[in-house]
Design an enzyme around this catalytic site. Structure first.
Site, PDB file in Angstrom:
ATOM      1  N   GLY A 156     -11.234  -7.230  -0.198  1.00 15.03           N
ATOM      2  CA  GLY A 156     -12.452  -7.290   0.619  1.00 15.03           C
ATOM      3  C   GLY A 156     -12.378  -8.218   1.827  1.00 15.03           C
ATOM      4  N   CYS A 214      -2.345  -1.473 -10.370  1.00 18.88           N
ATOM      5  CA  CYS A 214      -2.619  -0.074 -10.007  1.00 18.88           C
ATOM      6  C   CYS A 214      -3.226   0.671 -11.199  1.00 18.88           C
ATOM      7  CB  CYS A 214      -1.331   0.605  -9.559  1.00 18.88           C
ATOM      8  SG  CYS A 214      -1.611   2.328  -9.147  1.00 18.88           S
ATOM      9  N   LYS A 248       1.308  -9.400  -9.108  1.00 21.03           N
ATOM     10  CA  LYS A 248       0.015  -9.058  -8.482  1.00 21.03           C
ATOM     11  C   LYS A 248      -0.825  -8.414  -9.577  1.00 21.03           C
ATOM     12  CE  LYS A 248      -2.069  -6.555  -4.564  1.00 21.03           C
ATOM     13  NZ  LYS A 248      -2.548  -5.228  -4.973  1.00 21.03           N
ATOM     14  N   GLN A 272       7.828  -4.708  -4.018  1.00 23.33           N
ATOM     15  CA  GLN A 272       6.957  -4.590  -5.190  1.00 23.33           C
ATOM     16  C   GLN A 272       7.440  -3.465  -6.093  1.00 23.33           C
ATOM     17  OE1 GLN A 272       3.001  -2.786  -5.548  1.00 23.33           O
ATOM     18  NE2 GLN A 272       2.253  -4.814  -6.113  1.00 23.33           N
ATOM     19  N   ARG A 329      -6.547  -3.023   3.530  1.00 28.54           N
ATOM     20  CA  ARG A 329      -7.125  -1.941   4.332  1.00 28.54           C
ATOM     21  C   ARG A 329      -7.397  -2.330   5.782  1.00 28.54           C
ATOM     22  NH1 ARG A 329     -11.199  -0.617  -0.444  1.00 28.54           N
ATOM     23  NH2 ARG A 329     -10.776  -2.852  -0.703  1.00 28.54           N
ATOM     24  N   MET A 331       0.848  -1.197   0.000  1.00 30.22           N
ATOM     25  CA  MET A 331       0.000   0.000   0.000  1.00 30.22           C
ATOM     26  C   MET A 331       0.879   1.240   0.000  1.00 30.22           C
ATOM     27  SD  MET A 331      -3.121  -1.047   2.550  1.00 30.22           S
ATOM     28  CE  MET A 331      -2.117  -1.952   3.713  1.00 30.22           C
TER      29      MET A 331
END
Ligand SMILES: Cc1cc2nc3c(=O)[nH]c(=O)nc-3n(C[C@H](O)[C@H](O)[C@H](O)COP(=O)(O)O)c2cc1C
Length: 324
Positions: free
Chosen positions: A208, A96, A134, A66, A229, A14
């Site tokens: 999620g 992204c 990813k 990453q 998150r 992130m």
């Protein structure tokens, strides 16, 4: 030699959050979680004068670096740098959707060109480090399993062993990167189908997963989960991961976590921005009820670089809310 490492529970890359500092905190809280850096553009990785502060690892393994990029020579160099800094894995960001990233020809827009992604992965591959990907399920508003399967089929030709899938499409225009994490619908079923089709590849499910019980039940079907998150909003969730996910006996995590973290960041004040040093802890003021009053005070203290007062305030908040 590549080590055998568990990717059962991964903390997602992130930007602005999974800094070297955050990873230090995460590692204090969980020994077994697999960590990620933020996405770092290959050009920054190779040419930035600030490189040490961006990619420092400090033995917080297991951890992946990453990168975002699509220039073959740069990717090869990135892989060497990841080895030099003792990363366990180098991961290519093909998820992204931001405009800036599209302009630099990397991120999710690369899903349009599966041959290029294959070449990129081949450039990252090196016998001393695991090269992984990813990606999303696809592009645009419509889900299309055949597109996803053809994409993965091409990538599988590299011999890749691990793919992290953010289980929704990316929409490249008209919505923000933030909306791209909620508006395109999640579809775990596509990831289930793809993992059955490509049994030599480990697919790690992302998107999620908003509590540890959900992570645990998904692990009955998937070899690994990746969570973003949930940890950004409250890193203290990680203190239960070794026990709940890895079935280890609970270690005592108490407020010394905060002392240890502040001991680590204090010498970095003045070299690194105070916001970046504190960002892994600041989101809890939004995610835990009634935290906003603290946030205002912390902002004032940050302006004046009053690190001791910030530490005291954080400690008070954490004790009051029973976060450890
Ligand atoms: C603030 C923020 C920054 C992110 N930056 C990156 C990034 O640098 N690289 C990446 O692959 N994904 C990035 N993502 C996406 C996450 O890795 C993850 O795929 C996404 O948040 C879905 O997982 P979640 O529902 O568990 O949050 C970012 C997400 C957030 C919230």
């Amino acid at each position: 030699m590549k080590k055998e490492i568990s990717r059962k529970f991964c903390v997602a890359p992130m930007m602005g959050y999974t800094t070297p500092y955050a990873r230090k905190l995460y590692r204090i809280l969980s020994k077994n979680s697999f960590l990620f850096s933020e996405m770092i553009a290959t050009k920054s990785l190779i040419y930035s004068k600030n490189r040490e502060n961006i990619i420092d690892n400090d033995f917080n393994n297991p951890v992946a670096l990453q990168v975002g990029g699509s220039e073959i020579d740069e990717l090869k160099k990135a892989s060497e740098i990841a080895i030099d800094y003792n990363y366990d894995e180098i991961n290519l960001n093909v998820g992204c959707p931001s405009k800036a990233v599209q302009k630099g020809s990397f991120g999710a827009c690369l899903m349009k060109d599966k041959i290029l992604v294959r070449n990129c992965i081949e450039a990252l591959q090196n016998e001393r480090i695991e090269a992984t990907l990813k990606c999303r399920l696809g592009l645009g508003r419509k889900l299309n399993y055949e597109f996803f399967e053809e994409f993965i089929d091409e990538i599988s030709k590299t011999g890749i062993k691990i793919i992290y899938v953010h289980a929704r499409n990316a929409i490249l225009s008209g919505i923000s990167p933030q909306a791209n994490r909620t508006i395109p619908p999640l579809n775990y079923d596509f990831v289930k189908r793809i993992k059955n089709k490509f049994s030599k590849i480990t697919f790690i499910l992302n998107g999620g997963i908003d509590n540890l019980d959900k992570a645990r039940s998904l692990l009955e079907e998937f070899e690994g989960v990746m969570v973003g998150r949930l940890i950004k909003n409250n890193p203290f969730i990680l203190k239960d991961v070794d026990n709940k996910i890895f079935k280890e006996t609970t270690r005592l995590i108490d407020e010394t976590v905060i002392n240890n973290y502040f001991e680590y960041i204090r010498p970095k004040l003045g070299i690194e921005s105070i916001f970046r040093l504190l960002s892994p802890l600041l989101h809890i003021f939004f995610s835990v009820p009634h935290g906003k009053i603290y946030k205002t005070k912390i902002n004032d203290y940050m302006k004046d670089q009053k690190i001791n007062l910030i530490e005291d305030l954080l400690m008070k908040f954490i004790n009051e809310k029973n976060l450890t």
